[in-house]
Design an enzyme around this catalytic site. Structure first.
Site, short mmCIF file in Angstrom:
data_model
loop_
_atom_site.label_atom_id
_atom_site.label_comp_id
_atom_site.label_asym_id
_atom_site.label_seq_id
_atom_site.Cartn_x
_atom_site.Cartn_y
_atom_site.Cartn_z
N LYS A 17 -12.26 -43.92 67.61
CA LYS A 17 -12.70 -42.54 67.40
C LYS A 17 -11.68 -41.73 66.57
O LYS A 17 -12.06 -40.99 65.67
CB LYS A 17 -12.86 -41.90 68.77
CG LYS A 17 -13.94 -40.90 68.89
CD LYS A 17 -14.20 -40.59 70.37
CE LYS A 17 -12.96 -40.71 71.22
NZ LYS A 17 -12.72 -39.56 72.09
N ARG A 91 -16.38 -32.71 78.71
CA ARG A 91 -16.26 -33.89 79.55
C ARG A 91 -17.20 -33.82 80.74
O ARG A 91 -17.15 -34.66 81.63
CB ARG A 91 -14.81 -34.01 80.06
CG ARG A 91 -13.83 -34.38 78.96
CD ARG A 91 -13.24 -35.77 79.20
NE ARG A 91 -12.55 -36.30 78.04
CZ ARG A 91 -11.23 -36.25 77.87
NH1 ARG A 91 -10.46 -35.71 78.78
NH2 ARG A 91 -10.68 -36.78 76.80
N ARG A 130 -1.98 -54.45 72.07
CA ARG A 130 -1.06 -53.64 71.27
C ARG A 130 0.39 -53.84 71.69
O ARG A 130 0.68 -53.88 72.88
CB ARG A 130 -1.39 -52.16 71.49
CG ARG A 130 -2.33 -51.56 70.51
CD ARG A 130 -2.41 -50.07 70.79
NE ARG A 130 -3.74 -49.57 70.59
CZ ARG A 130 -4.25 -48.51 71.20
NH1 ARG A 130 -3.53 -47.85 72.11
NH2 ARG A 130 -5.47 -48.11 70.95
N ARG A 162 3.06 -50.53 75.86
CA ARG A 162 3.18 -49.21 76.52
C ARG A 162 2.50 -49.26 77.88
O ARG A 162 1.52 -49.99 78.06
CB ARG A 162 2.49 -48.13 75.68
CG ARG A 162 3.15 -47.84 74.35
CD ARG A 162 2.51 -46.63 73.72
NE ARG A 162 1.04 -46.66 73.93
CZ ARG A 162 0.25 -45.62 73.75
NH1 ARG A 162 0.73 -44.46 73.38
NH2 ARG A 162 -1.05 -45.74 73.94
N ARG A 173 -8.85 -46.01 82.87
CA ARG A 173 -9.29 -45.05 81.85
C ARG A 173 -10.75 -45.28 81.49
O ARG A 173 -11.51 -44.34 81.26
CB ARG A 173 -8.42 -45.18 80.58
CG ARG A 173 -7.06 -44.49 80.72
CD ARG A 173 -6.09 -44.99 79.67
NE ARG A 173 -6.41 -44.52 78.33
CZ ARG A 173 -5.90 -45.07 77.22
NH1 ARG A 173 -5.09 -46.10 77.30
NH2 ARG A 173 -6.22 -44.59 76.04
#
Ligand SMILES: [Zn+2]
Length: 223
Positions: A17, A91, A130, A162, A173
């Site tokens: 996004k 949201r 990542r 991370r 999430r």
């Protein structure tokens, strides 16, 4: 007649996004309003709205919707004559209603809600793969690996994952995303505003598709 592009962005983390927003901002010269960044800037700059928000945050409370919407509308009036790209808000249905009302009160309306979709499996793979060095150079173990495992090609520093990118965190999430966003997808679909894009495709393909859709929407607005 107006040909504004007043847009809301929806989509899970890792669907691309942010990348799409950056490109669209360039293509259509629209301000990108990411509500998280916006709140941070208001607090850093010590604006009246920022100070107000701080009071809630210092008490561990959520910043009230009205305050966030006030900040958004300020940005829109400042830079959004031709439209805007809103990310991170709404949201909830309640927020979507409140935002819609404020926009209409200014004689405008939402043009579309752009949903960049991707399966949880794809998102998990993209995010948990990542790796980053302390200078912020980013790699992916499968899609963009460094020459030497665990070492940054550019600066030689060690690469690490991370905390935000760990599988358990990403799953959490994603759950939050699904809980919050699925009702919104339905909400905008019922109003004929939802446009879906396949975030599992390459970034350029998704970009081309969104750009073509927006060009059509803008044309329709002019008719
Ligand atoms: Zn590096």
């Amino acid at each position: 007649m107006s040909s504004e592009l007043n847009l809301v962005l929806l989509g899970p983390p890792g669907a691309g996004k942010g990348t799409q927003a950056t490109r669209l901002r360039e293509d259509f010269d629209l301000p990108y309003i990411a509500t998280g960044d916006m709140l941070r800037e208001h607090r850093q700059n010590g604006t009246d709205l920022g100070k107000e928000a701080e009071k809630y945050m210092n008490n561990g409370d959520l910043v009230p919707d009205e305050l966030v919407i006030e900040m958004i509308m300020e940005e829109i009036e400042d830079k959004g004559d031709d439209g805007f790209l809103l990310d991170g808000f709404p949201r909830s249905i309640r927020q979507a209603d409140a935002l819609g009302e404020e926009i209409e009160r200014r004689g405008r309306r939402l043009t579309a809600a752009l949903l960049v979709e991707a399966d949880d499996k794809i998102v998990l793979k993209r995010i948990t793969g990542r790796r980053m060095c302390s200078n912020g150079h980013v790699y992916h173990v499968d899609f963009d690996p460094p020459k030497h495992e665990g070492v940054c090609d550019q600066c030689g520093k060690p690469l690490a994952q991370r905390a935000d990118d760990k599988p358990e965190t990403v799953k959490k999430r994603l759950k939050t995303y699904h809980d919050q966003t699925e009702p919104l997808i339905e909400y905008y679909d019922e109003r004929g505003l939802l446009r879906r894009f396949d975030g599992s495709r390459s970034q350029s393909e998704v970009h081309d598709h969104i750009r073509a859709t927006l060009a059509t929407l803008r044309l329709e607005e002019r008719l």
